[in-house]
Design a protein around this motif. Structure first.
Motif, PDB file in Angstrom:
ATOM      1  N   LYS A 273       0.819  -1.209   0.000  1.00  0.00           N
ATOM      2  CA  LYS A 273       0.000   0.000   0.000  1.00  0.00           C
ATOM      3  C   LYS A 273       0.857   1.266   0.000  1.00  0.00           C
ATOM      4  CE  LYS A 273      -0.540  -0.008   5.055  1.00  0.00           C
ATOM      5  NZ  LYS A 273      -1.513  -0.150   6.167  1.00  0.00           N
ATOM      6  N   ILE A 274       2.106   1.175   0.452  1.00  0.00           N
ATOM      7  CA  ILE A 274       3.000   2.331   0.486  1.00  0.00           C
ATOM      8  C   ILE A 274       3.698   2.528  -0.853  1.00  0.00           C
ATOM      9  CG2 ILE A 274       5.103   3.265   1.548  1.00  0.00           C
ATOM     10  CD1 ILE A 274       4.237   1.943   4.145  1.00  0.00           C
ATOM     11  N   VAL A 275       4.056   1.441  -1.523  1.00  0.00           N
ATOM     12  CA  VAL A 275       4.891   1.537  -2.723  1.00  0.00           C
ATOM     13  C   VAL A 275       4.133   1.335  -4.028  1.00  0.00           C
ATOM     14  CG1 VAL A 275       6.891   0.733  -1.423  1.00  0.00           C
ATOM     15  CG2 VAL A 275       5.523  -0.927  -2.712  1.00  0.00           C
ATOM     16  N   ALA A 276       2.864   0.929  -3.985  1.00  0.00           N
ATOM     17  CA  ALA A 276       2.153   0.518  -5.189  1.00  0.00           C
ATOM     18  C   ALA A 276       2.136   1.588  -6.274  1.00  0.00           C
ATOM     19  CB  ALA A 276       0.721   0.113  -4.830  1.00  0.00           C
ATOM     20  N   GLN A 277       1.819   2.828  -5.914  1.00  0.00           N
ATOM     21  CA  GLN A 277       1.730   3.889  -6.917  1.00  0.00           C
ATOM     22  C   GLN A 277       3.078   4.150  -7.568  1.00  0.00           C
ATOM     23  OE1 GLN A 277      -0.921   5.431  -8.033  1.00  0.00           O
ATOM     24  NE2 GLN A 277      -2.509   4.833  -6.566  1.00  0.00           N
ATOM     25  N   ALA A 278       4.145   4.202  -6.779  1.00  0.00           N
ATOM     26  CA  ALA A 278       5.481   4.447  -7.327  1.00  0.00           C
ATOM     27  C   ALA A 278       5.917   3.285  -8.211  1.00  0.00           C
ATOM     28  CB  ALA A 278       6.485   4.662  -6.201  1.00  0.00           C
ATOM     29  N   CYS A 279       5.601   2.068  -7.815  1.00  0.00           N
ATOM     30  CA  CYS A 279       5.974   0.898  -8.617  1.00  0.00           C
ATOM     31  C   CYS A 279       5.207   0.871  -9.938  1.00  0.00           C
ATOM     32  CB  CYS A 279       5.730  -0.387  -7.823  1.00  0.00           C
ATOM     33  SG  CYS A 279       6.870  -0.610  -6.429  1.00  0.00           S
ATOM     34  N   TRP A 280       3.952   1.269  -9.907  1.00  0.00           N
ATOM     35  CA  TRP A 280       3.164   1.334 -11.143  1.00  0.00           C
ATOM     36  C   TRP A 280       3.753   2.368 -12.106  1.00  0.00           C
ATOM     37  CZ3 TRP A 280      -0.026  -1.271 -14.016  1.00  0.00           C
ATOM     38  CH2 TRP A 280      -0.777  -0.612 -14.999  1.00  0.00           C
ATOM     39  N   ARG A 281       4.165   3.527 -11.580  1.00  0.00           N
ATOM     40  CA  ARG A 281       4.776   4.549 -12.435  1.00  0.00           C
ATOM     41  C   ARG A 281       6.104   4.059 -13.016  1.00  0.00           C
ATOM     42  NH1 ARG A 281       2.341   7.956  -8.508  1.00  0.00           N
ATOM     43  NH2 ARG A 281       4.228   7.994  -7.214  1.00  0.00           N
ATOM     44  N   ALA A 282       6.870   3.285 -12.238  1.00  0.00           N
ATOM     45  CA  ALA A 282       8.111   2.717 -12.760  1.00  0.00           C
ATOM     46  C   ALA A 282       7.815   1.744 -13.892  1.00  0.00           C
ATOM     47  CB  ALA A 282       8.882   2.030 -11.638  1.00  0.00           C
ATOM     48  N   LEU A 283       6.759   0.924 -13.737  1.00  0.00           N
ATOM     49  CA  LEU A 283       6.367   0.015 -14.812  1.00  0.00           C
ATOM     50  C   LEU A 283       5.975   0.800 -16.059  1.00  0.00           C
ATOM     51  CD1 LEU A 283       5.607  -2.694 -16.071  1.00  0.00           C
ATOM     52  CD2 LEU A 283       3.437  -2.602 -14.812  1.00  0.00           C
ATOM     53  N   GLU A 284       5.244   1.888 -15.906  1.00  0.00           N
ATOM     54  CA  GLU A 284       4.875   2.713 -17.050  1.00  0.00           C
ATOM     55  C   GLU A 284       6.112   3.269 -17.750  1.00  0.00           C
ATOM     56  OE1 GLU A 284       0.517   4.599 -16.134  1.00  0.00           O
ATOM     57  OE2 GLU A 284       2.195   5.434 -14.982  1.00  0.00           O
ATOM     58  N   SER A 285       7.130   3.672 -16.986  1.00  0.00           N
ATOM     59  CA  SER A 285       8.376   4.166 -17.587  1.00  0.00           C
ATOM     60  C   SER A 285       9.083   3.069 -18.373  1.00  0.00           C
ATOM     61  CB  SER A 285       9.305   4.704 -16.486  1.00  0.00           C
ATOM     62  OG  SER A 285       8.743   5.830 -15.850  1.00  0.00           O
ATOM     63  N   TYR A 286       9.081   1.872 -17.826  1.00  0.00           N
ATOM     64  CA  TYR A 286       9.695   0.729 -18.511  1.00  0.00           C
ATOM     65  C   TYR A 286       8.994   0.456 -19.841  1.00  0.00           C
ATOM     66  CZ  TYR A 286      10.875  -4.280 -19.175  1.00  0.00           C
ATOM     67  OH  TYR A 286      11.273  -5.500 -19.679  1.00  0.00           O
ATOM     68  N   VAL A 287       7.664   0.453 -19.828  1.00  0.00           N
ATOM     69  CA  VAL A 287       6.907   0.173 -21.049  1.00  0.00           C
ATOM     70  C   VAL A 287       7.163   1.243 -22.104  1.00  0.00           C
ATOM     71  CG1 VAL A 287       4.571  -0.034 -22.002  1.00  0.00           C
ATOM     72  CG2 VAL A 287       5.158  -1.178 -19.848  1.00  0.00           C
ATOM     73  N   ARG A 288       7.290   2.496 -21.687  1.00  0.00           N
ATOM     74  CA  ARG A 288       7.584   3.572 -22.646  1.00  0.00           C
ATOM     75  C   ARG A 288       8.965   3.422 -23.265  1.00  0.00           C
ATOM     76  NH1 ARG A 288       5.014   6.921 -18.697  1.00  0.00           N
ATOM     77  NH2 ARG A 288       7.075   7.467 -17.839  1.00  0.00           N
ATOM     78  N   ALA A 289       9.911   2.858 -22.505  1.00  0.00           N
ATOM     79  CA  ALA A 289      11.298   2.794 -22.956  1.00  0.00           C
ATOM     80  C   ALA A 289      11.574   1.639 -23.906  1.00  0.00           C
ATOM     81  CB  ALA A 289      12.222   2.702 -21.740  1.00  0.00           C
ATOM     82  N   ILE A 290      10.852   0.532 -23.777  1.00  0.00           N
ATOM     83  CA  ILE A 290      11.131  -0.653 -24.586  1.00  0.00           C
ATOM     84  C   ILE A 290      10.319  -0.602 -25.881  1.00  0.00           C
ATOM     85  CG2 ILE A 290      11.733  -2.008 -22.549  1.00  0.00           C
ATOM     86  CD1 ILE A 290       8.993  -3.288 -22.610  1.00  0.00           C
TER      87      ILE A 290
END
Length: 298
Positions: A34-51
């Motif tokens: 519950k503390i990290v979910a939003q930040a982890c989701w944004r990191a996943l979005e950055s990964y998808v944009r980069a590949i």
């Protein structure tokens, strides 16, 4: 150092690739979902944009099946990571190929925090890339991408490394004779394992991220600076009392048939040794991983 990476492949009995050379980026956070979910989701979005587009095509369903990652599948993943349903653990697995690996994968594991914090609780996530992505981007752009992934994550430990990339540890189904041959020669190859490591470390890597409370236990930035007085090493302080240590321009496969272990890799491995994660369960795979993680400073 220049770009000179070996081509590594492990195969299933039917010839499908079980593991291959690539780059892994992993982060470990001593915090609840519950503390990290939003930040982890944004990191996943950055990964998808980069590949490259359509690099992720499959996801693991709750019943163990593998389903196509279409728009509906992405909504399932978003709900799993962001809507925070009440459960004891959260798990997300995304991959490029159904059954094998072409190098692009994402994994997210979060276990409900237990106090005092120990192995078996906290959050871990990893992103992988084929070696070709690194060669196309170059080390500086790759490092910038890894920093973007790390920027919001409240990690205590993280890293980026040349690696033997596989889906959910499927390297164990490959030819162990070939695996042993690789590991006798290439000491810079990481075996990624997205697991809970409490507040410990997992050894020295090309990019090594350190944050609280682990960095504090080590003596902070000054202790690391004194332990790594090498011209190849750079330090980048980050917000929230975090630190990135870069050991070389490129990731290093550490081919011991061509050159000895770089001294900065050995020095950081030895510095981290008192803080290394030790598996709680005494099993064959866990012991194998533990020995490999300690290879640079036995």
């Amino acid at each position: 150092m220049s770009a000179n990476f070996p081509t590594l492949r492990l195969h299933y009995r039917d010839g499908v690739v079980a593991a291959r050379d690539g780059v892994v980026v992993s982060f470990f956070m001593p915090h609840d979902h519950k503390i990290v979910a939003q930040a982890c989701w944004r990191a996943l979005e950055s990964y998808v944009r980069a590949i490259p587009p359509q690099s992720l095509n499959w996801y693991g369903a709750d019943d163990g099946d593998v389903l196509e990652l279409d728009e509906d599948g992405w909504e399932v993943i978003r709900k799993r990571m962001v809507d925070q349903p009440s459960r004891l653990a959260w798990y997300v697995s995304l991959s490029d190929l159904d059954g094998g690996t072409g190098g692009y994968q994402f994994e997210y594991h979060s276990w409900r925090i237990q106090h005092p914090l120990r192995a078996g609780s906290s959050t871990a996530m990893s992103f992988t890339f084929p070696t070709e992505f690194l060669l196309d981007q170059g080390p500086q752009r790759m490092r910038a991408l890894v920093l973007e992934l790390a920027r919001e994550l409240p990690f205590h430990f993280g890293y980026a490394s040349f690696a033997l990339v596989s889906r959910q540890g499927s390297w164990t189904a490959g030819d162990w004779k070939v695996l042993d041959e690789y590991f006798a020669r290439y000491l810079g190859v990481d075996l990624p394992d997205v697991d809970s490591i409490g507040i410990q470390a997992l050894g020295a890597h090309w990019l090594t991220f350190l944050g609280p409370p682990l960095l504090d236990r080590m003596g902070g930035f000054e202790a690391l600076r004194q332990a790594l007085p090498f011209p190849e090493v750079s330090f980048l302080p980050m917000e929230q009392e975090r630190l990135l240590v870069t050991l070389s321009e490129w990731p290093d496969a550490i081919d011991v048939e061509k050159a000895p272990i770089p001294p900065q890799y050995r020095a950081l491995a030895c510095f981290l040794k008192p803080f290394m994660y030790k598996p709680e369960e005494d099993d064959g795979i866990g012991n194998y991983l533990d020995r490999w993680r300690r290879r640079l400073c036995p």
